[in-house]
Design a protein around this motif. Structure first.
Motif, mmCIF file in Angstrom:
data_model
loop_
_atom_site.group_PDB
_atom_site.id
_atom_site.type_symbol
_atom_site.label_atom_id
_atom_site.label_comp_id
_atom_site.label_asym_id
_atom_site.label_seq_id
_atom_site.Cartn_x
_atom_site.Cartn_y
_atom_site.Cartn_z
ATOM 1 N N HIS A 52 0.739 -1.106 0.001
ATOM 2 C CA HIS A 52 -0.131 -0.099 -0.193
ATOM 3 C C HIS A 52 0.778 1.333 0.094
ATOM 4 C CE1 HIS A 52 -3.853 -2.060 0.633
ATOM 5 N NE2 HIS A 52 -3.257 -2.972 0.645
ATOM 6 N N GLY A 53 1.827 1.292 -0.874
ATOM 7 C CA GLY A 53 2.694 2.448 -0.893
ATOM 8 C C GLY A 53 3.736 2.728 0.049
ATOM 9 N N ALA A 54 4.054 1.791 1.001
ATOM 10 C CA ALA A 54 5.033 1.869 2.029
ATOM 11 C C ALA A 54 6.258 2.242 1.324
ATOM 12 C CB ALA A 54 4.935 0.979 3.089
ATOM 13 N N PRO A 55 7.097 3.145 1.754
ATOM 14 C CA PRO A 55 8.447 3.349 1.336
ATOM 15 C C PRO A 55 9.204 1.827 1.138
ATOM 16 C CG PRO A 55 8.121 4.895 3.169
ATOM 17 C CD PRO A 55 6.896 4.019 3.143
ATOM 18 N N PHE A 56 10.032 1.852 0.044
ATOM 19 C CA PHE A 56 10.714 0.583 -0.148
ATOM 20 C C PHE A 56 12.262 1.059 -0.246
ATOM 21 C CE2 PHE A 56 10.885 -3.078 -3.698
ATOM 22 C CZ PHE A 56 10.985 -3.983 -2.775
ATOM 23 N N TYR A 57 12.835 0.080 0.561
ATOM 24 C CA TYR A 57 14.295 0.376 0.978
ATOM 25 C C TYR A 57 14.934 -0.994 0.434
ATOM 26 C CZ TYR A 57 18.302 0.280 4.353
ATOM 27 O OH TYR A 57 19.316 0.424 5.051
ATOM 28 N N VAL A 58 15.770 -0.802 -0.737
ATOM 29 C CA VAL A 58 16.121 -1.851 -1.286
ATOM 30 C C VAL A 58 18.118 -2.066 -1.201
ATOM 31 C CG1 VAL A 58 14.392 -1.914 -2.907
ATOM 32 C CG2 VAL A 58 16.528 -0.730 -3.417
ATOM 33 N N LEU A 59 18.305 -3.311 -1.194
ATOM 34 C CA LEU A 59 19.594 -3.639 -1.146
ATOM 35 C C LEU A 59 20.286 -3.878 -2.483
ATOM 36 C CD1 LEU A 59 22.136 -4.567 0.668
ATOM 37 C CD2 LEU A 59 21.217 -6.698 0.664
ATOM 38 N N GLY A 60 20.645 -2.912 -3.099
ATOM 39 C CA GLY A 60 21.103 -2.908 -4.779
ATOM 40 C C GLY A 60 19.938 -2.370 -5.290
ATOM 41 N N PRO A 61 19.194 -3.204 -6.026
ATOM 42 C CA PRO A 61 19.409 -4.642 -6.321
ATOM 43 C C PRO A 61 20.684 -4.908 -7.192
ATOM 44 C CG PRO A 61 17.367 -4.039 -7.145
ATOM 45 C CD PRO A 61 18.080 -2.993 -6.662
ATOM 46 N N LEU A 62 21.368 -6.079 -6.905
ATOM 47 C CA LEU A 62 22.644 -6.503 -7.661
ATOM 48 C C LEU A 62 22.255 -6.950 -9.055
ATOM 49 C CD1 LEU A 62 24.782 -7.956 -4.810
ATOM 50 C CD2 LEU A 62 24.317 -5.632 -5.438
ATOM 51 N N VAL A 63 22.547 -6.586 -9.965
ATOM 52 C CA VAL A 63 22.040 -7.042 -11.422
ATOM 53 C C VAL A 63 22.793 -8.183 -11.873
ATOM 54 C CG1 VAL A 63 20.726 -5.099 -11.867
ATOM 55 C CG2 VAL A 63 23.234 -5.427 -12.754
ATOM 56 N N THR A 64 23.933 -8.740 -11.475
ATOM 57 C CA THR A 64 24.596 -9.846 -11.822
ATOM 58 C C THR A 64 25.333 -10.421 -10.831
ATOM 59 O OG1 THR A 64 26.372 -11.062 -13.268
ATOM 60 C CG2 THR A 64 26.629 -8.511 -12.739
ATOM 61 N N ASP A 65 25.602 -11.722 -10.581
ATOM 62 C CA ASP A 65 26.117 -12.398 -9.312
ATOM 63 C C ASP A 65 27.616 -12.647 -9.761
ATOM 64 O OD1 ASP A 65 23.635 -12.797 -8.575
ATOM 65 O OD2 ASP A 65 23.363 -14.846 -9.594
ATOM 66 N N ILE A 66 28.206 -12.173 -10.862
ATOM 67 C CA ILE A 66 29.627 -12.617 -11.270
ATOM 68 C C ILE A 66 30.588 -11.488 -11.222
ATOM 69 C CG2 ILE A 66 28.738 -14.380 -12.611
ATOM 70 C CD1 ILE A 66 29.929 -12.746 -15.077
ATOM 71 N N ALA A 67 30.413 -10.415 -10.374
ATOM 72 C CA ALA A 67 31.437 -9.243 -10.377
ATOM 73 C C ALA A 67 31.806 -9.120 -8.965
ATOM 74 C CB ALA A 67 30.630 -8.196 -11.343
ATOM 75 N N PRO A 68 32.124 -10.012 -8.261
ATOM 76 C CA PRO A 68 32.608 -9.683 -6.895
ATOM 77 C C PRO A 68 34.068 -8.444 -7.383
ATOM 78 C CG PRO A 68 33.388 -11.862 -7.479
ATOM 79 C CD PRO A 68 32.426 -11.432 -8.547
ATOM 80 N N GLY A 69 34.210 -7.513 -6.408
ATOM 81 C CA GLY A 69 34.940 -6.533 -6.349
ATOM 82 C C GLY A 69 34.489 -5.304 -7.090
ATOM 83 N N TYR A 70 33.328 -5.626 -7.610
ATOM 84 C CA TYR A 70 33.019 -4.447 -8.835
ATOM 85 C C TYR A 70 31.184 -4.594 -8.113
ATOM 86 C CZ TYR A 70 36.863 -4.513 -11.550
ATOM 87 O OH TYR A 70 38.178 -4.557 -11.886
ATOM 88 N N ASP A 71 30.895 -4.782 -6.942
ATOM 89 C CA ASP A 71 29.615 -4.907 -6.584
ATOM 90 C C ASP A 71 28.974 -3.662 -6.239
ATOM 91 O OD1 ASP A 71 28.478 -7.501 -7.343
ATOM 92 O OD2 ASP A 71 29.265 -8.468 -5.640
ATOM 93 N N HIS A 72 29.862 -2.638 -6.077
ATOM 94 C CA HIS A 72 29.321 -1.220 -6.034
ATOM 95 C C HIS A 72 28.719 -0.886 -7.368
ATOM 96 C CE1 HIS A 72 33.190 -0.847 -7.613
ATOM 97 N NE2 HIS A 72 33.193 0.519 -7.432
ATOM 98 N N ILE A 73 29.159 -1.351 -8.624
ATOM 99 C CA ILE A 73 28.668 -1.074 -9.769
ATOM 100 C C ILE A 73 27.348 -1.945 -9.984
ATOM 101 C CG2 ILE A 73 29.175 -0.957 -12.256
ATOM 102 C CD1 ILE A 73 32.118 -0.576 -11.368
ATOM 103 N N THR A 74 27.386 -3.319 -9.614
ATOM 104 C CA THR A 74 26.138 -4.158 -9.986
ATOM 105 C C THR A 74 24.979 -3.607 -8.870
ATOM 106 O OG1 THR A 74 26.768 -5.646 -8.288
ATOM 107 C CG2 THR A 74 27.693 -6.012 -10.438
ATOM 108 N N CYS A 75 25.444 -3.016 -8.021
ATOM 109 C CA CYS A 75 24.322 -2.444 -7.160
ATOM 110 C C CYS A 75 23.920 -0.999 -7.534
ATOM 111 C CB CYS A 75 25.118 -2.064 -5.571
ATOM 112 S SG CYS A 75 24.153 -0.809 -4.684
ATOM 113 N N ALA A 76 24.674 -0.216 -8.248
ATOM 114 C CA ALA A 76 24.359 1.030 -8.474
ATOM 115 C C ALA A 76 23.535 0.910 -10.098
ATOM 116 C CB ALA A 76 25.478 2.015 -8.978
#
Ligand SMILES: C[C@H]1O[C@@H](n2cnc3c(N)ncnc32)[C@H](O)[C@@H]1O
Ligand SMILES: Cc1ncc(COP(=O)(O)O)c(N)n1
Ligand code: MET
Ligand code: SF4
Ligand SMILES: [Zn+2]
Length: 428
Positions: free
Chosen positions: A288-312
């Motif tokens: 019902h429209g409550a604010p949504f607080y998301v972790l990422g989302p991370l759009v791929t699983d294969i970029a450890p070391g670059y997950d600030h980018i997959t997240c952005a």
């Protein structure tokens, strides 16, 4: 009265006024949104040195930085430095997720250090104390210890608490029936599932949800309804367990609202780019429209070391589709505890995503910043470009290091063949 109750009675409180001014939104509009639950003013009454933060509809996309110790790294000084760096980089909120060392002291120090909005997951400390101080297992926590742990964080002034109330016997069963690669990747979710299995009992934060609401109310803290079943990999995204939990969180949202308590909903996680918008729409409809607080989302699983980018990348899509609050992910995600540099890079990457979304959301002033930057860039006005930059220090440093610093000179990318200069010649 709580902020939600005041808002419903048509009263614009001092906190609403203050949060509205800081956000550059009309206080009466903010009040209406708080009343309908689509925005919150996040502030614990006990957080004497903290500023109320407005999050939600019509507000700037907010950015949270997670910090905190783990068993292997328990330095208070490092965490304080992370808190400072996160706020200096522009984080609106900080979550202390400490699970090692003197957890109380660390939380007190972080709260004393900054005026930013503070969140925590009280269950982490309740579990750590059971293991470290009492020499028992996580699953041996008593229900009272879980609630006492929550009370302790609220007493300290934590503004929003993550509570994994949607982890229930039914959601666990759904997950097991459908099957998942990563099962539960939420730390609080995993503690809860393990506790339920060992004690052959329902999740106490679900079963005794009214007790939780009663506990939170005097502090007027925000409930951040945790996503214990958020997908930990792309293949698990938007499955039945995740959506079942979201339906429960929608029901719990309404119960919190009925009790006069503000709520936001935590969301995924690892999600393929083409499922992000649907995830936002489902959350907005079911909660019902409550604010949504998301972790990422991370759009791929294969970029450890670059997950600030997959997240952005995911954060920009999520926020432009309506997510309100982005939790950063740092380059250290899936590898190790973040250091101070990781915190800085994580906040910057997520702020880029948040701003990109604010342009799409039509937030007043957002596009104007880009226009001002473009004009300064065309004029080779470096000082103005630095001022407008999301990371002024970095922009100044990089140009400085290139050896040219003439006020209206080109940069070393094209030098004398600078396109802007060539076009200026045409005018002459
Ligand atoms: C749910 C999110 O919380 C993050 N997370 C968990 N514990 C910490 C910590 N001590 N410091 C920073 N981030 C943390 C995880 O990396 C995950 O992204
Ligand atoms: C956006 C968001 N989601 C979840 C958590 C809690 O972490 P966990 O569920 O792993 O305990 C969090 N801190 N922030
Ligand atoms: C519990 S810390 C690890 C979190 C994990 N990276 C996630 O996808 O949510
Ligand atoms: S692998 Fe690391 S980040 Fe992932 S859940 Fe385990 S300890 Fe946490
Ligand atoms: Zn992950």
């Amino acid at each position: 009265m709580t902020q939600l109750e005041l808002a419903r009675q048509g009263i614009v409180s001092d906190k609403m006024q203050q949060a509205a001014e800081a956000a550059g939104i009309d206080a009466e509009i903010l009040r209406q949104r708080i009343a309908e639950g689509t925005a919150i003013v996040c502030h614990n009454n006990r957080h004497t040195n903290g500023l109320p933060l407005a999050v939600g509809k019509g507000l700037p996309t907010r950015v949270n930085a997670n910090i905190g110790t783990s068993k292997d790294d328990t330095s208070i000084d490092k965490e304080l430095e992370k808190a400072r760096v996160a706020v200096a980089a522009g984080a609106d909120a900080i979550m202390d997720l400490s699970t090692g060392g003197p957890i109380d002291e660390i939380r007190h120090a972080i709260i004393a250090e900054t005026q930013a909005c503070i969140g925590s997951v009280p269950l982490y400390q309740a579990a750590c104390d059971t293991v470290v101080k009492k020499g028992k297992a996580i699953v041996d926590m008593s229900v009272d210890e879980i609630f006492d742990g929550i009370k302790k964080h609220l007493d300290d002034g934590v503004d929003f608490i993550t509570v994994h109330c949607g982890v229930t016997r039914a959601t666990v069963e759904r997950m097991d029936n459908e099957g998942r690669i990563m099962e539960v990747v939420s730390r609080g979710g995993s503690f809860t599932v393990a506790w339920m299995a060992h004690n052959d009992a329902e999740n106490p934060l679900f079963e005794h949800y009214d007790r939780l609401l009663e506990l939170v109310k005097p502090y007027d803290a925000t409930l951040s309804l945790g996503d214990g079943f958020r997908p930990g990999c792309l293949a698990d995204a938007t499955d039945r367990a995740q959506i079942h939990e979201l339906i429960i969180l929608g029901e719990l949202t309404q119960r919190a609202w009925d009790a006069g308590i503000q709520v936001m909903i935590e969301g995924p996680g690892h999600v393929p780019l083409n499922q992000i918008e649907a995830n936002i729409q489902l959350q907005k409809r079911l909660c019902h429209g409550a604010p949504f607080y998301v972790l990422g989302p991370l759009v791929t699983d294969i970029a450890p070391g670059y997950d600030h980018i997959t997240c952005a990348i995911g954060g920009a899509i999520a926020a432009s589709a309506g997510a309100d609050f982005l939790c950063y992910v740092t380059p250290s995600e899936h590898l190790c505890l973040p250091n101070v540099k990781d915190v800085h890079e994580g906040v910057m990457a997520t702020r880029v995503a948040a701003h990109a979304a604010d342009i799409v959301k039509g937030l007043p002033g957002a596009m104007e910043k880009d226009i001002a930057m473009s004009k300064a860039r065309k004029a080779l006005d470096w000082e103005t470009q630095y001022c407008l930059a999301i990371d002024p220090e970095l922009a100044r440093k990089r140009r400085g290091e290139s050896g040219v610093d003439e006020e209206h000179g080109a940069c070393t990318m094209c030098g004398e063949f600078c396109a802007y200069k060539v076009m200026d010649e045409r005018k002459k």
